[in-house]
Scaffold this motif. Structure first.
Motif, PDB file in Angstrom:
ATOM      1  N   ARG A 246     -50.843  48.687 -89.872  1.00 29.60           N
ATOM      2  CA  ARG A 246     -50.227  47.408 -90.223  1.00 29.60           C
ATOM      3  C   ARG A 246     -49.966  46.515 -89.002  1.00 29.60           C
ATOM      4  NH1 ARG A 246     -50.137  43.515 -93.583  1.00 29.60           N
ATOM      5  NH2 ARG A 246     -50.606  45.126 -95.136  1.00 29.60           N
ATOM      6  N   THR A 247     -49.557  47.085 -87.874  1.00 26.19           N
ATOM      7  CA  THR A 247     -49.172  46.262 -86.725  1.00 26.19           C
ATOM      8  C   THR A 247     -50.281  46.107 -85.685  1.00 26.19           C
ATOM      9  OG1 THR A 247     -48.271  48.113 -85.440  1.00 26.19           O
ATOM     10  CG2 THR A 247     -46.773  47.005 -86.997  1.00 26.19           C
ATOM     11  N   GLY A 248     -51.483  46.568 -86.003  1.00 22.52           N
ATOM     12  CA  GLY A 248     -52.578  46.472 -85.051  1.00 22.52           C
ATOM     13  C   GLY A 248     -52.856  47.773 -84.336  1.00 22.52           C
ATOM     14  N   LYS A 249     -51.992  48.738 -84.520  1.00 23.00           N
ATOM     15  CA  LYS A 249     -52.225  50.117 -84.099  1.00 23.00           C
ATOM     16  C   LYS A 249     -51.892  51.017 -85.277  1.00 23.00           C
ATOM     17  CE  LYS A 249     -51.493  49.409 -79.133  1.00 23.00           C
ATOM     18  NZ  LYS A 249     -52.898  49.669 -78.739  1.00 23.00           N
ATOM     19  N   MET A 250     -52.344  52.245 -85.214  1.00 27.46           N
ATOM     20  CA  MET A 250     -52.089  53.135 -86.339  1.00 27.46           C
ATOM     21  C   MET A 250     -50.598  53.250 -86.610  1.00 27.46           C
ATOM     22  SD  MET A 250     -53.900  54.711 -88.538  1.00 27.46           S
ATOM     23  CE  MET A 250     -53.750  55.984 -89.791  1.00 27.46           C
ATOM     24  N   PHE A 251     -49.805  53.341 -85.536  1.00 29.37           N
ATOM     25  CA  PHE A 251     -48.356  53.399 -85.640  1.00 29.37           C
ATOM     26  C   PHE A 251     -47.744  52.423 -84.644  1.00 29.37           C
ATOM     27  CE2 PHE A 251     -49.919  57.508 -87.064  1.00 29.37           C
ATOM     28  CZ  PHE A 251     -49.301  57.617 -88.292  1.00 29.37           C
ATOM     29  N   ALA A 252     -46.683  51.741 -85.060  1.00 33.03           N
ATOM     30  CA  ALA A 252     -46.094  50.697 -84.233  1.00 33.03           C
ATOM     31  C   ALA A 252     -45.527  51.246 -82.922  1.00 33.03           C
ATOM     32  CB  ALA A 252     -45.008  49.957 -85.017  1.00 33.03           C
ATOM     33  N   PHE A 253     -45.072  52.495 -82.920  1.00 29.26           N
ATOM     34  CA  PHE A 253     -44.528  53.095 -81.698  1.00 29.26           C
ATOM     35  C   PHE A 253     -45.561  53.106 -80.572  1.00 29.26           C
ATOM     36  CE2 PHE A 253     -40.433  54.217 -83.063  1.00 29.26           C
ATOM     37  CZ  PHE A 253     -39.782  54.959 -82.083  1.00 29.26           C
ATOM     38  N   GLU A 254     -46.843  53.090 -80.928  1.00 28.79           N
ATOM     39  CA  GLU A 254     -47.900  53.123 -79.920  1.00 28.79           C
ATOM     40  C   GLU A 254     -47.853  51.894 -79.015  1.00 28.79           C
ATOM     41  OE1 GLU A 254     -51.885  54.591 -81.267  1.00 28.79           O
ATOM     42  OE2 GLU A 254     -50.935  54.539 -83.240  1.00 28.79           O
ATOM     43  N   HIS A 255     -47.387  50.769 -79.531  1.00 27.75           N
ATOM     44  CA  HIS A 255     -47.292  49.557 -78.708  1.00 27.75           C
ATOM     45  C   HIS A 255     -46.378  49.777 -77.506  1.00 27.75           C
ATOM     46  CE1 HIS A 255     -49.404  46.764 -81.424  1.00 27.75           C
ATOM     47  NE2 HIS A 255     -48.817  47.405 -82.418  1.00 27.75           N
ATOM     48  N   ALA A 256     -45.372  50.632 -77.673  1.00 29.58           N
ATOM     49  CA  ALA A 256     -44.412  50.893 -76.597  1.00 29.58           C
ATOM     50  C   ALA A 256     -44.823  52.077 -75.728  1.00 29.58           C
ATOM     51  CB  ALA A 256     -43.024  51.146 -77.188  1.00 29.58           C
ATOM     52  N   GLY A 257     -45.878  52.777 -76.125  1.00 27.45           N
ATOM     53  CA  GLY A 257     -46.282  53.962 -75.378  1.00 27.45           C
ATOM     54  C   GLY A 257     -45.272  55.089 -75.465  1.00 27.45           C
ATOM     55  N   VAL A 258     -44.575  55.157 -76.604  1.00 25.91           N
ATOM     56  CA  VAL A 258     -43.520  56.154 -76.806  1.00 25.91           C
ATOM     57  C   VAL A 258     -43.932  57.108 -77.920  1.00 25.91           C
ATOM     58  CG1 VAL A 258     -41.126  56.505 -77.560  1.00 25.91           C
ATOM     59  CG2 VAL A 258     -41.693  54.617 -76.015  1.00 25.91           C
ATOM     60  N   ALA A 259     -43.673  58.388 -77.724  1.00 23.98           N
ATOM     61  CA  ALA A 259     -43.916  59.388 -78.757  1.00 23.98           C
ATOM     62  C   ALA A 259     -42.584  59.868 -79.305  1.00 23.98           C
ATOM     63  CB  ALA A 259     -44.706  60.567 -78.199  1.00 23.98           C
ATOM     64  N   ALA A 260     -42.411  59.754 -80.615  1.00 23.69           N
ATOM     65  CA  ALA A 260     -41.217  60.291 -81.267  1.00 23.69           C
ATOM     66  C   ALA A 260     -41.404  61.773 -81.546  1.00 23.69           C
ATOM     67  CB  ALA A 260     -40.954  59.534 -82.561  1.00 23.69           C
ATOM     68  N   ASP A 261     -40.295  62.466 -81.770  1.00 24.91           N
ATOM     69  CA  ASP A 261     -40.377  63.889 -82.125  1.00 24.91           C
ATOM     70  C   ASP A 261     -40.838  64.071 -83.559  1.00 24.91           C
ATOM     71  OD1 ASP A 261     -39.169  65.058 -79.621  1.00 24.91           O
ATOM     72  OD2 ASP A 261     -37.541  63.738 -80.247  1.00 24.91           O
ATOM     73  N   LEU A 262     -40.447  63.142 -84.428  1.00 24.89           N
ATOM     74  CA  LEU A 262     -40.835  63.173 -85.827  1.00 24.89           C
ATOM     75  C   LEU A 262     -41.221  61.758 -86.254  1.00 24.89           C
ATOM     76  CD1 LEU A 262     -37.894  65.368 -87.183  1.00 24.89           C
ATOM     77  CD2 LEU A 262     -40.295  66.092 -87.098  1.00 24.89           C
ATOM     78  N   VAL A 263     -42.261  61.643 -87.063  1.00 24.64           N
ATOM     79  CA  VAL A 263     -42.712  60.360 -87.586  1.00 24.64           C
ATOM     80  C   VAL A 263     -42.725  60.445 -89.107  1.00 24.64           C
ATOM     81  CG1 VAL A 263     -44.579  58.669 -87.668  1.00 24.64           C
ATOM     82  CG2 VAL A 263     -44.158  59.959 -85.563  1.00 24.64           C
ATOM     83  N   THR A 264     -42.074  59.491 -89.764  1.00 27.81           N
ATOM     84  CA  THR A 264     -42.143  59.410 -91.222  1.00 27.81           C
ATOM     85  C   THR A 264     -43.088  58.271 -91.597  1.00 27.81           C
ATOM     86  OG1 THR A 264     -40.272  57.878 -91.435  1.00 27.81           O
ATOM     87  CG2 THR A 264     -39.778  60.243 -91.451  1.00 27.81           C
ATOM     88  N   MET A 265     -43.878  58.516 -92.628  1.00 25.52           N
ATOM     89  CA  MET A 265     -44.831  57.490 -93.084  1.00 25.52           C
ATOM     90  C   MET A 265     -44.971  57.586 -94.594  1.00 25.52           C
ATOM     91  SD  MET A 265     -48.170  59.438 -91.523  1.00 25.52           S
ATOM     92  CE  MET A 265     -47.202  60.383 -90.324  1.00 25.52           C
ATOM     93  N   ALA A 266     -45.373  56.487 -95.203  1.00 20.92           N
ATOM     94  CA  ALA A 266     -45.590  56.441 -96.659  1.00 20.92           C
ATOM     95  C   ALA A 266     -46.411  55.196 -96.941  1.00 20.92           C
ATOM     96  CB  ALA A 266     -44.248  56.431 -97.407  1.00 20.92           C
ATOM     97  N   LYS A 267     -45.986  54.352 -97.887  1.00 17.63           N
ATOM     98  CA  LYS A 267     -46.576  53.051 -98.204  1.00 17.63           C
ATOM     99  C   LYS A 267     -48.092  53.018 -98.031  1.00 17.63           C
ATOM    100  CE  LYS A 267     -42.394  50.233 -97.773  1.00 17.63           C
ATOM    101  NZ  LYS A 267     -42.287  49.833 -99.179  1.00 17.63           N
ATOM    102  N   GLY A 268     -48.591  52.531 -96.897  1.00 15.48           N
ATOM    103  CA  GLY A 268     -50.028  52.353 -96.711  1.00 15.48           C
ATOM    104  C   GLY A 268     -50.818  53.626 -96.567  1.00 15.48           C
ATOM    105  N   LEU A 269     -50.160  54.770 -96.509  1.00 19.66           N
ATOM    106  CA  LEU A 269     -50.851  56.033 -96.239  1.00 19.66           C
ATOM    107  C   LEU A 269     -51.930  56.349 -97.261  1.00 19.66           C
ATOM    108  CD1 LEU A 269     -51.172  58.680 -94.664  1.00 19.66           C
ATOM    109  CD2 LEU A 269     -49.247  59.614 -95.969  1.00 19.66           C
ATOM    110  N   ALA A 270     -51.660  56.118 -98.538  1.00 16.85           N
ATOM    111  CA  ALA A 270     -52.622  56.484 -99.587  1.00 16.85           C
ATOM    112  C   ALA A 270     -53.107  55.269-100.368  1.00 16.85           C
ATOM    113  CB  ALA A 270     -52.016  57.527-100.531  1.00 16.85           C
ATOM    114  N   GLY A 271     -52.915  54.079 -99.831  1.00 18.60           N
ATOM    115  CA  GLY A 271     -53.504  52.885-100.391  1.00 18.60           C
ATOM    116  C   GLY A 271     -53.138  52.586-101.831  1.00 18.60           C
ATOM    117  N   GLY A 272     -51.934  52.914-102.242  1.00 20.23           N
ATOM    118  CA  GLY A 272     -51.495  52.614-103.597  1.00 20.23           C
ATOM    119  C   GLY A 272     -51.129  53.836-104.405  1.00 20.23           C
TER     120      GLY A 272
END
Length: 431
Positions: A246-272
């Motif tokens: 959505r933000t131009g990278k797979m995950f928005a955290f990538e823009h900051a060059g930061v890795a979280a310990d846990l990532v939650t995802m949903a919404k766009g993951l399965a396209g509906g």
């Protein structure tokens, strides 16, 4: 009586009042277009609230789900597991930021993903405290509500919230909250409300969704990572709305060059299709006891097939780059509109990739919110055939979430409709 009017009457008689709806009753959709029960065409810049990132009914999603439908629709992964779940977990482990061993669990909704991430963090650390941010949205379950930083409508009338959930201010430059102020509040929280040794996790959206598309300063995210490390606290990235290209990278955290310990995802993951995930450090994900996480429908085979296809589409069609391109196109047009005489109520234009918003104010100096104008613009856009959404803790932000597959001519058509809607709403509101 039109078909939509009839459906509205039936909904009012049959559906819970607390389930809010719009007046658009969908009967058909394709890519970035949607048609209602009266045959009216809309350009969909809501995308199911950042769900249909590859548009409605992408052919490869349809093909993948149809193929799975012919094999089996449900076995429950706890009873009879299947390869596609394992393959998706492997792909998400590889896709999320961080050069460390990872594991994944699949569930059904964003709120479930958040709840399970907190359970994992508590199991791993042996601590119970969780820190979230003002303006946050993390779901409508009891713990999700507690984590939310917005009372109405998510907490209002629902009683006491779970304990040991704390909030600090999300950095918001437009409203004078600097990253340094947020970090100072966090330090004060550790001194006045909870010992950091009792905090299991800090959870943050890199771009707030319901909160108003506020973008976390990248350096702030790096410093937050350091604070978490200093105190043995886990960092949870809530990428439910901002993830999946959505933000131009797979995950928005990538823009900051930061890795979280846990990532939650949903919404766009399965396209509906309803699917969510928690991906994170293997030792953290594995801290939950066997049987302690999961669910009957968690990782439904049809949704998993759609998600695997969605990852292929993102890569093959270059949707991360497309998000950046669409976002730049929309942001430039919005800034041009805001610069015109008479458009002073547009106080701020902001966005990251194709996650764009503009904030409506009564006065650009005082920045007092204008929720009435916000609703008027949404209504005017709908009347013209454009679906957009409001958001923000002050109900004065309009967010734009176009499918990343929207053709360029439809992006321009949507922006023409939006400009006309803004002009009409300002004229009606202010004369």
């Amino acid at each position: 009586m039109t078909n939509a009017a009839e459906l509205k009457a039936r909904r009012e008689n049959a559906v819970a009042k607390g389930v809010s709806t719009r007046g658009i009753y969908a009967v058909r959709a394709q890519n970035s277009e949607l048609w209602d029960a009266d045959g009216k065409r809309f350009i969909d810049f809501a995308a199911g609230i950042a769900v249909n990132n590859a548009g409605h009914r992408h052919p490869r999603l349809i093909e993948a789900v149809t193929k799975q439908l012919e094999a089996f629709t449900h076995t429950c992964f706890h009873v009879a597991p299947y390869e596609s779940y394992i393959r998706l977990a492997e792909r998400l482990n590889a896709a999320t930021p961080g050069d460390f061993a990872k594991k994944t669990m699949l569930v059904t909704t964003g709120a479930e993903a958040v709840e399970n991430a907190v359970k994992m963090a508590r199991a791993f650390t042996g601590r119970s405290g969780v820190i979230a941010f003002s303006g946050a949205f993390h779901g409508r379950t009891l713990l999700g509500m507690a984590l939310c930083g917005k009372v109405a409508p998510y907490k209002k009338a629902f009683g006491a919230m779970p304990p040991e959930v704390f909030h600090i201010a999300f950095p918001n430059g437009y409203h004078g909250v600097t990253p340094e102020m947020s970090l100072a509040q966090l330090d004060q929280l550790f001194k006045s409300s909870i010992d950091p040794d009792r905090v299991a996790a800090i959870i943050i959206e890199p771009v707030q969704g319901e909160g108003g598309f506020n973008i976390a300063d990248f350096d702030f995210l790096k410093k937050l990572r350091q604070v978490a490390d200093d105190h043995g606290i886990l960092l949870i990235a809530d990428e439910v709305q901002s993830g999946i290209a959505r933000t131009g990278k797979m995950f928005a955290f990538e823009h900051a060059g930061v890795a979280a310990d846990l990532v939650t995802m949903a919404k766009g993951l399965a396209g509906g299709f309803p699917l969510s995930a928690v991906t994170g450090r293997a030792e953290v994900v594995d801290a939950a006891p066997v049987g302690g996480i999961g669910g009957t429908y968690a990782g439904n085979p049809l949704a998993v097939a759609a998600a695997n296809a969605m990852l292929d589409i993102i890569e093959d069609e270059g949707l991360c780059a497309r998000a950046t391109e669409i976002g730049a196109r929309i942001t430039a047009r919005l800034k041009s509109i805001a610069a015109q005489q008479g458009m002073e109520p547009i106080g701020d234009v902001r966005g990251l990739g194709a996650m764009i918003a503009f904030e409506l104010v009564k006065n650009r100096e005082t920045r007092d919110p204008d929720p009435a104008l916000t609703q008027a613009i949404v209504a005017e856009a709908e009347a013209r055939g454009l679906i957009i959404l409001p958001c923000g803790t002050r109900a004065n932000v309009i967010r734009l979430l176009p499918p990343l597959t929207t053709p360029g001519d439809q992006v321009d058509e949507a922006l023409d409709l939006l400009e006309a809607a803004i002009e009409a709403a300002i004229m009606k509101t202010y004369g």
